[in-house]
Design an enzyme around this catalytic site. Structure first.
Site, PDB file in Angstrom:
ATOM      1  N   GLU A   1       0.805  -1.229   0.000  1.00 14.81           N
ATOM      2  CA  GLU A   1       0.000   0.000   0.000  1.00 14.81           C
ATOM      3  C   GLU A   1       0.829   1.267   0.000  1.00 14.81           C
ATOM      4  O   GLU A   1       0.729   2.087   0.916  1.00 14.81           O
ATOM      5  CB  GLU A   1      -0.971   0.000   1.190  1.00 14.81           C
ATOM      6  CG  GLU A   1      -1.966  -1.136   1.117  1.00 14.81           C
ATOM      7  CD  GLU A   1      -3.164  -0.972   2.049  1.00 14.81           C
ATOM      8  OE1 GLU A   1      -3.132  -0.082   2.915  1.00 14.81           O
ATOM      9  OE2 GLU A   1      -4.126  -1.732   1.874  1.00 14.81           O
TER      10      GLU A   1
ATOM     11  N   ASN B   1      -4.927  -5.207  -2.330  1.00 14.64           N
ATOM     12  CA  ASN B   1      -5.681  -5.266  -1.082  1.00 14.64           C
ATOM     13  C   ASN B   1      -7.020  -4.600  -1.360  1.00 14.64           C
ATOM     14  O   ASN B   1      -7.052  -3.448  -1.809  1.00 14.64           O
ATOM     15  CB  ASN B   1      -4.979  -4.473   0.020  1.00 14.64           C
ATOM     16  CG  ASN B   1      -3.587  -5.005   0.335  1.00 14.64           C
ATOM     17  OD1 ASN B   1      -3.252  -6.129  -0.016  1.00 14.64           O
ATOM     18  ND2 ASN B   1      -2.783  -4.205   1.002  1.00 14.64           N
TER      19      ASN B   1
ATOM     20  N   TYR C   1     -14.728  -1.826   3.933  1.00 15.01           N
ATOM     21  CA  TYR C   1     -14.449  -0.393   3.857  1.00 15.01           C
ATOM     22  C   TYR C   1     -15.295   0.287   2.779  1.00 15.01           C
ATOM     23  O   TYR C   1     -15.385   1.505   2.734  1.00 15.01           O
ATOM     24  CB  TYR C   1     -12.964  -0.136   3.589  1.00 15.01           C
ATOM     25  CG  TYR C   1     -12.077  -0.483   4.783  1.00 15.01           C
ATOM     26  CD1 TYR C   1     -12.342   0.039   6.047  1.00 15.01           C
ATOM     27  CD2 TYR C   1     -10.993  -1.327   4.640  1.00 15.01           C
ATOM     28  CE1 TYR C   1     -11.536  -0.275   7.134  1.00 15.01           C
ATOM     29  CE2 TYR C   1     -10.178  -1.634   5.724  1.00 15.01           C
ATOM     30  CZ  TYR C   1     -10.466  -1.109   6.970  1.00 15.01           C
ATOM     31  OH  TYR C   1      -9.673  -1.412   8.052  1.00 15.01           O
TER      32      TYR C   1
HETATM   33  C1  GCU Z   1      -4.566  -2.557   4.894  1.00 14.53           C
HETATM   34  C2  GCU Z   1      -3.192  -2.950   5.366  1.00 14.53           C
HETATM   35  C3  GCU Z   1      -3.237  -3.806   6.591  1.00 14.53           C
HETATM   36  C4  GCU Z   1      -4.351  -3.366   7.516  1.00 14.53           C
HETATM   37  C5  GCU Z   1      -5.658  -3.545   6.798  1.00 14.53           C
HETATM   38  C6  GCU Z   1      -6.885  -3.194   7.643  1.00 14.53           C
HETATM   39  O1  GCU Z   1      -4.930  -2.916   3.689  1.00 14.53           O
HETATM   40  O2  GCU Z   1      -2.373  -3.500   4.393  1.00 14.53           O
HETATM   41  O3  GCU Z   1      -1.990  -3.741   7.206  1.00 14.53           O
HETATM   42  O4  GCU Z   1      -4.334  -4.049   8.712  1.00 14.53           O
HETATM   43  O5  GCU Z   1      -5.659  -2.732   5.681  1.00 14.53           O
HETATM   44  O6  GCU Z   1      -7.395  -2.101   7.507  1.00 14.53           O
HETATM   45  O7  GCU Z   1      -7.311  -4.014   8.420  1.00 14.53           O
END
Ligand code: GCU
Length: 671
Positions: free
Chosen positions: A407, A455, A461
């Site tokens: 990311e 991701n 989200y």
């Molecule tokens: C991101 C990230 C993770 C994080 C995850 C989340 O994509 O790479 O490290 O924990 O989102 O929001 O749970």
């Protein structure tokens, strides 16, 4: 035949005895530790290694990120003064450590996840040695990682050992690797062509030639090949021995279910004498990622169905032991995964070994997360951490790709560094792929690695679980040769929160994270992933809940609750069983929402996950109608509960031998 194996073993044992000069003495006890703030050193306390100072506060927003000191008093183990040298090797210290022995500064290491090693031959005393480690886990803009939601636990959280090696030895000082690299240059079903590089420490030009003898034992124990010819070149401070080894008709390492490994026994030879030996278990295999058909292992389609893992654990933080590593691996085996993304940093050597042995394919990663700093020292630290990751883990056959970032964003021109890292990874290891995990489209660094992954959190989200289809299709271009995987997807869940009617994501940073929604997200996301065979791999975020000090959501402070298993590894959430039903071959059945024991509504659906072809459900001793959905889901709709206690029982008939497996629970209706 047996006589041959016996003779092979006998000669193996005899040679090993000659080379037994190599020993490792763990430094577990005799340590004391104190926090240091400004000029003030707090009370020293006795500790054992592994240790972290954040075991109790790692899930609180202001957990201690600062300085501390360790001291270890020890007597030297038996060392033959004229023929042996001594080194001290730290498997990882978080995150910036400076080390002294008996007042002499040995060196400084920056980076929380990789090993480092110093020679102490001339500083070591027979009695009363004092090893001092000054360490800080304070945020540092020149040391990766600069971002990430996970807690940076401070301390000497992986083992420390004294290595006693022959004067001329396979070096422990090449970025703290084992000194030998087995490169699987060309492997197929007929032949495994391997190039071996052994780096030797302490050889003088005047010594005359050194040789390398490599004996390879088949998984069943007999010798398959012995190689003795090697070329040597002086390479900086090391003498490098190069050797080729061919194994005809090799037994291949075939992933979960077939993790056959060969034993490689290396002997360093000088004047006809074996002066050092080393042994490694390595599986030989070949793999490929086809941008349109996905992952292939040993020439066969092998869709990667995986999970992500963070290394911390409730009450222990990062300072975990063999027991916890094994328990994590057992849970990953139990769910039926065949692949693990070891996020977001190098994990313990021990865990990569467990992956080799279990047949798990591994995505290994450096902690280049979020953003970097445009500073030469940050870039140098990134290169150092990547080189350490690769050299220290080179012989782990489970690893198929090196990941360069997670990311990235911001305007710091990170693609320039990613380009350098990509070249570095290829130079260090031409046999594995480079990969990265992005969450933003259209960034230049997304096109640099050999394969790519994203991701994406549809149903958590943003949008709803089925939107995974657009998320993937948007990234995949059938006209482009760019292999696409899903490096993270998932949703948060508390095992104490339930909702039978939930149809959209709860507030993700709120306190209400019902377990049922997590399961629905995984069902919906996974359905779309499965429809697209070109997705070379998918990795659930996350196998385990983990410490995320800045978060306050779900029902616990400081926890990222997207795990399929709770932080203490005691409870498997419903979504765990969804994957187990889909991935595991072992017959299983699980009634979801079991923990929703007190009900206020009489009408409810009963959902069961099972890999049995047929499932029946009884409520208070009476069968109810069950509908079979895709991906191992069975539902009885609108079942009427009666006031008071209700007994629910589900039965599955296994395909093998018609044995019934069952699961049951009891729900109490309150009116
Ligand atoms: C991101 C990230 C993770 C994080 C995850 C989340 O994509 O790479 O490290 O924990 O989102 O929001 O749970």
């Amino acid at each position: 035949m047996y006589l041959r194996i016996y003779i092979a073993f006998l000669s193996f044992i005899l040679t090993a005895a000659v080379g037994a000069a190599r020993t490792s003495v763990p430094l577990v006890n005799g340590w004391s530790f104190a926090k240091v703030e400004g000029e003030k050193t707090y009370q020293w306390e006795n500790v054992a290694i592994p240790h972290t100072w954040n075991d109790a506060d790692g899930t609180t927003p202001n957990y201690y990120r600062g300085k501390a000191a360790y001291r270890c008093r020890f007597d030297a183990p038996p060392v033959q003064l004229h023929t042996q040298r001594t080194f001290v090797r730290f498997e990882a210290v978080s995150q910036d450590a400076t080390v002294w022995l008996n007042g002499k500064r040995l060196g400084r290491h920056q980076g929380a996840f990789t090993a480092f090693c110093y020679e102490i031959t001339h500083v070591l005393k027979e009695k009363n040695n004092e090893l001092v480690v000054k360490v800080t886990n304070a945020a540092d803009s020149l040391v990766m990682p600069l971002e990430g939601d996970f807690t940076i636990f401070g301390g000497i959280y992986r083992p420390v050992a004294l290595l006693i090696l022959p004067n001329v030895c396979f070096t422990p000082q090449d970025f703290a690797s084992c000194g030998i690299y087995v490169s699987q240059s060309k492997v197929n079903n007929e032949i495994a062509h391997l190039n071996i590089i052994a780096k030797v420490d302490g050889a003088k030009d005047s010594d005359g030639p050194y040789g390398l003898r490599t004996t390879v034992f088949a998984p069943e124990g007999h010798i398959v090949v012995t190689a003795t010819n090697s070329n040597s070149v002086k390479d900086g401070s090391f003498l490098t021995l190069n050797q080729s080894v061919d194994i005809s008709n090799p037994q291949l390492w075939g992933g979960v279910g077939n993790p056959a490994m060969h034993r490689f026994f290396f002997e360093l030879i000088h004047n006809g004498q074996v002066i050092d030996t080393l042994s490694q278990n390595i599986g030989v295999r070949y793999f490929e990622v086809n941008p349109h058909q996905g992952f292939f292992l040993n020439g066969k389609e092998f869709p990667l169905r995986g999970v992500n893992r963070h290394q911390d654990r409730d009450g222990m933080g990062w300072a975990i032991t063999h027991r916890e590593h094994c328990q994590d691996m057992e849970l990953i085996k139990e769910i039926g995964a065949n692949c693990i993304r070891l996020a977001h940093y190098p994990h313990s050597d021990e865990f990569y070994t467990l992956c080799d042995e279990a047949g798990m394919l591994v995505w290994a990663e450096i902690p280049y997360i979020g953003h970097g700093t445009r500073h030469y020292a940050f870039d140098a630290n990134a290169r150092q951490q990547l080189t350490e990751l690769i050299r220290q883990n080179y012989n782990h056959c489970s690893i198929f790709c090196w990941s360069l970032f997670n990311e990235l964003g911001g305007s710091g021109r990170p693609h320039e560094l990613v380009e350098q890292l990509n070249e570095l990874a290829h130079r260090e290891d031409p046999t594995r792929l480079t990969v990265a995990a992005a969450n933003n489209d259209g960034r230049p660094e997304n096109d640099m690695t050999d394969i790519m992954a994203y991701n994406t959190y549809p149903g958590w989200y943003w949008a709803d679980p089925g939107t995974m289809q657009w998320a993937i299709d948007w990234k995949y271009d059938p006209n482009k040769n760019r292999a696409i995987g899903i490096s993270e997807y998932g949703a948060g869940a508390s095992i104490n929160q339930h909702d039978q009617h939930i149809v959209k994501a709860p507030k993700t940073d709120g306190s209400w994270h019902p377990e049922e929604w997590q399961a629905l997200v995984h069902e919906g996301n996974y359905r779309e992933i499965r429809k697209r065979p070109y997705v070379w791999g998918s990795f659930v975020w996350n196998m385990f809940d983990f410490a995320s000090a800045s978060r306050h959501e779900g029902d616990r402070q400081g926890i990222n609750d997207k795990g399929l298993v709770t932080y203490d590894r005691q409870t498997r959430k419903d979504a765990f069983y969804f994957y187990q039903a889909n991935w595991s071959k072992k017959p299983m059945i699980h009634i979801t929402s079991k923990r929703h024991t007190t009900r206020n509504e009489a009408l409810t659906d009963i959902k069961v996950y099972s890999n049995c072809p047929e499932v029946s459900i009884e409520v208070n001793g009476k069968y109810v109608h069950v509908e079979r959905l895709e991906h191992c889901i069975f539902v009885a709709h609108d079942v009427k509960l009666t006031s008071g206690e209700n007994q629910i029982e589900a039965f599955g008939i296994t395909t093998d031998n018609d044995v019934a497996i069952t699961d049951k629970c009891s729900w109490t209706l309150n009116n």
